[in-house]
Scaffold this active site. Structure first.
Site, PDB file in Angstrom:
ATOM      1  N   LYS A 190      97.759  17.754  16.133  1.00 58.11           N
ATOM      2  CA  LYS A 190      97.171  17.517  14.810  1.00 58.11           C
ATOM      3  C   LYS A 190      97.895  16.321  14.211  1.00 58.11           C
ATOM      4  O   LYS A 190      99.124  16.212  14.355  1.00 58.11           O
ATOM      5  CB  LYS A 190      97.378  18.763  13.951  1.00 58.11           C
ATOM      6  CG  LYS A 190      96.774  18.700  12.561  1.00 58.11           C
ATOM      7  CD  LYS A 190      97.036  20.012  11.816  1.00 58.11           C
ATOM      8  CE  LYS A 190      96.365  20.056  10.452  1.00 58.11           C
ATOM      9  NZ  LYS A 190      96.617  21.351   9.752  1.00 58.11           N
ATOM     10  N   SER A 243      92.629  23.542   7.989  1.00 60.18           N
ATOM     11  CA  SER A 243      92.631  22.101   8.068  1.00 60.18           C
ATOM     12  C   SER A 243      92.783  21.555   9.486  1.00 60.18           C
ATOM     13  O   SER A 243      92.490  20.375   9.722  1.00 60.18           O
ATOM     14  CB  SER A 243      93.752  21.523   7.197  1.00 60.18           C
ATOM     15  OG  SER A 243      95.028  21.931   7.671  1.00 60.18           O
ATOM     16  N   SER A 266      95.280  27.385   7.976  1.00 58.81           N
ATOM     17  CA  SER A 266      94.845  26.245   8.779  1.00 58.81           C
ATOM     18  C   SER A 266      94.990  26.345  10.289  1.00 58.81           C
ATOM     19  O   SER A 266      94.400  25.546  11.008  1.00 58.81           O
ATOM     20  CB  SER A 266      95.531  24.975   8.281  1.00 58.81           C
ATOM     21  OG  SER A 266      95.067  24.673   6.983  1.00 58.81           O
TER      22      SER A 266
END
Ligand SMILES: *[C@@H]1O[C@H](CO)[C@@H](O)[C@H](O)[C@H]1NC(C)=O
Ligand SMILES: *[C@@H]1O[C@H](CO)[C@@H](O)[C@H](O)[C@H]1NC(C)=O
Ligand SMILES: *[C@@H]1O[C@H](CO)[C@@H](O)[C@H](O)[C@H]1NC(C)=O
Ligand SMILES: *[C@@H]1O[C@H](CO)[C@@H](O)[C@H](O)[C@H]1NC(C)=O
Ligand SMILES: *[C@@H]1O[C@H](CO)[C@@H](O)[C@H](O)[C@H]1NC(C)=O
Ligand SMILES: *[C@@H]1O[C@H](CO)[C@@H](O)[C@H](O)[C@H]1NC(C)=O
Ligand SMILES: *[C@@H]1O[C@H](CO)[C@@H](O)[C@H](O)[C@H]1NC(C)=O
Ligand SMILES: *[C@@H]1O[C@H](CO)[C@@H](O)[C@H](O)[C@H]1NC(C)=O
Ligand SMILES: *[C@@H]1O[C@H](CO)[C@@H](O)[C@H](O)[C@H]1NC(C)=O
Length: 551
Positions: free
Chosen positions: A104, A179, A203
């Site tokens: 990420k 997210s 997330s």
């Protein structure tokens, strides 16, 4: 692990493989074990493994827009691993040897900038790896690239000023959760074997749920968060997202091997018995028989609708299967378990500015960038998406700090909640609690927020959660296989071993995970003689409701 006669196997099988004309490694739904099997029996090379995922990204990323950056050194690293394979140097092979991994884009790694998918951080370049990234590399992982995220990880829609909107691989009209939605979409589409995420409220779990994947949000303190763009000292956690429980267990073992890190003092919380655990060892030795699951009734929306009914049906299906496997389901009806009410204890607004200022001023960051949160949101040249639900939050965070008087009240409220959770576990003699990650299907693109999620309980109490796929909504024109539905399995602190065993048991109740339809396509492996290609995220797909602008 020993792999006898590798040299012999390599020389024989390597020549067979080279005759086999490119069909020697299957990246679709590959696992760590299947990749190692292909490598260690000489059926493939590390270069071919990495090339097969790069080829898929190059050809298929436009369906989902999940990838932000590719590592230009990925093939050079693969070549060095092939040399080690040929020299039969098994001592150097870690548990993630030659495993293509996506980060990420809020994790620091020296090969690529750490942008948080924000335009103004496009050139923020770490000169050292986050300790968690370093542990992955030491274990042999090849970081092939970085995935889009909801800008700065502040919401769950996975839309950003740098990367545009990531599209759910199962339904092009929906978001991929977030997210960590770029990681979720990419892993679902087999753009890597697995990937990383962060979780301040939901997330790691929302993208697992929305992409038919497994994830682990670890107990607070298990894994150092240093070198990762922060939001909240109290709530932030980092962890893996993968296509199988086994791969989550392997990745979690490596990430937790960082151990105590003076740059993240929560790592001092890990008790002696939970340090250096190999989560793969007892994984298959658990049983669902005799396990007592609390089912949190307050974490459902019982109003029938096309968005909620499939979630409730998937949960009814899994609870019936758990009963049949010998587990007991205890309904938990305490009104305390109301995610909307619990969210009043969220600490992000107080902690964000201080945490972000510390991160942006890390001596290990180079490149032009804002040095404070105020500067990041200043007019001009701050550039970010304006999402109405999110920027009320940003406005408050800009004027708040841990010295606000209400911060202490919120912290006491969290202590109370944590004790109340322990009381529920003890009073009902529970091993774990279960509930849907989201009360409704993952929301459509253009929605104001990723509503209906239940992640706040674990986030505030620092409890570990393993998320598992439990079903799909009925197929529609835009979702040919339906929309994925996930369940959280929440435990007491430091029970990751048990939770992973339970998740392994759930995985064994029948295959739920499906490959997205377009990702079933076989992609020809490109040679990449020269260099790794770049990726250009689509930005013309940002919904009109979210202009790029300034406060
Ligand atoms: C992706 O690109 C290919 C080749 O350019 C094209 O055929 C396909 O329609 C595109 N798909 C999407 C969803 O944009
Ligand atoms: C084997 O690999 C390890 C780890 O990369 C390295 O330290 C060691 O020098 C290598 N040994 C040989 C004999 O090449
Ligand atoms: C970052 O964005 C600026 C402004 O658009 C641009 O000039 C610069 O080249 C970009 N830097 C990187 C490393 O992408
Ligand atoms: C732990 O670290 C945080 C910041 O990362 C700091 O605010 C806090 O004072 C530290 N706590 C202790 C007890 O050292
Ligand atoms: C429950 O679901 C219904 C139907 O989708 C929706 O209208 C309602 O807003 C939801 N309730 C809550 C509290 O989210
Ligand atoms: C949950 O809490 C919210 C906010 O405090 C409240 O409006 C709502 O009525 C509660 N839901 C239930 C089912 O009690
Ligand atoms: C913290 O205090 C400031 C100044 O009084 C206030 O504007 C802000 O809203 C407070 N933050 C929170 C989260 O209550
Ligand atoms: C926490 O619990 C104590 C003792 O029950 C109570 O006095 C206090 O009001 C609670 N605080 C909050 C913020 O919930
Ligand atoms: C629940 O199970 C039934 C029977 O196996 C299946 O047809 C249905 O699709 C499942 N529902 C969900 C939402 O996964």
């Amino acid at each position: 692990m020993a792999f006898p006669n590798r040299t012999v196997l390599l020389s024989i099988l390597g020549s067979i493989a080279s005759l086999a004309n490119g069909c020697s490694y299957e990246p679709r739904e590959a696992t760590i074990a299947s990749t190692h099997h292909s490598l260690y029996t000489g059926l493939t090379t590390c270069r071919e493994v990495v090339s097969s995922f790069l080829s898929r990204i190059e050809t298929l990323n436009n369906h989902t827009n999940a990838i932000l950056t590719l590592n230009p050194h990925a093939l050079t690293i693969a070549d060095s691993m092939d040399i080690r394979l040929q020299s039969n140097n098994a001592s150097g092979f870690g548990p993630l040897f030659c495993i293509p991994t996506l980060l990420k884009d809020n994790w620091d790694t020296i090969e690529m900038p750490t942008t948080g998918a924000n335009l103004y951080l496009n050139a923020s370049q770490p000169t050292i790896d986050a300790p968690a990234t370093a542990a992955l590399k030491k274990a042999g992982a090849i970081i092939i690239g970085k995935a889009n995220l909801h800008e700065l990880a502040l919401e769950g829609l996975t839309v950003s000023s740098l990367g545009g909107q990531t599209i759910n691989p199962y339904d092009y009209t929906r978001t991929p959760g977030g997210s960590s939605g770029g990681t979720g979409a990419a892993v679902a589409a087999s753009f890597a074997v697995w990937g990383t995420g962060t979780d301040t409220v939901n997330s790691l779990r929302s993208p697992a749920s929305a992409n038919s994947l497994f994830s682990c949000r670890p107990t607070r303190g298990l894994i150092s968060r240093a070198g990762i763009i922060p939001i909240s000292y109290t709530q932030d956690a980092i962890g893996p997202i993968a296509r199988s429980v086994e791969d989550v267990a392997t990745a979690l073992t490596v990430l937790a091997s960082v151990g105590y890190d003076e740059d993240d003092n929560t790592t001092a919380l890990v008790p002696a018995g939970s340090r250096g655990v190999d989560y793969t060892v007892g994984l298959t030795q658990g049983s669902l028989k005799g396990i007592r699951f609390g089912l949190i009734e307050g974490f459902f929306n019982r109003t029938a609708s096309p968005e909620t009914t499939p979630v409730n049906e998937a949960m009814a299906n899994i609870t019936a299967k758990l009963w049949a496997a010998g587990a007991t389901i205890v309904p938990i009806t305490d009104s305390l378990y109301n995610a909307t009410a619990i969210a009043k204890l969220d600490t992000q607004r107080y902690e964000y500015r201080e945490e972000m200022n510390t991160y942006l001023q890390r001596p290990s960051l180079s490149g032009p960038r804002p040095k404070t949160l105020d500067e990041l949101y200043a007019t001009p040249p701050g550039k970010f998406l304006v999402i109405p639900s999110e920027y009320e939050y940003v406005n408050t965070a800009l004027v708040s700090s841990t010295s606000n008087t209400s911060y202490a009240t919120v912290k006491t409220g969290i202590q109370n909640l944590t004790l109340a959770l322990q009381e529920t576990f003890t009073a009902h003699n529970l091993d774990a609690m279960i509930y849907p990650e989201q009360k409704n299907l993952v929301v459509p693109i253009g929605s104001p927020s990723q509503s209906g999620r239940n992640g706040i309980l674990a986030a505030l109490t620092g409890s570990p959660v393993v998320t598992v796929p439990v079903g799909f909504s009925p197929a529609t024109e835009t979702a040919p296989k339906g929309v994925p539905i996930g369940m959280e399995i929440l435990g007491r602190a430091w029970t990751e071993e048990l939770l992973l065993q339970l998740a392994w048991g759930v995985q064994g109740l029948g295959r739920v995970r499906k490959t997205p339809e377009w990702a079933e396509r076989e992609v020809e492996v490109r040679g990449f003689e020269e260099a790794v290609p770049g990726v250009t995220p689509k930005k013309d797909n940002i919904p009109e409701a979210y202009p790029v602008g300034v406060l």
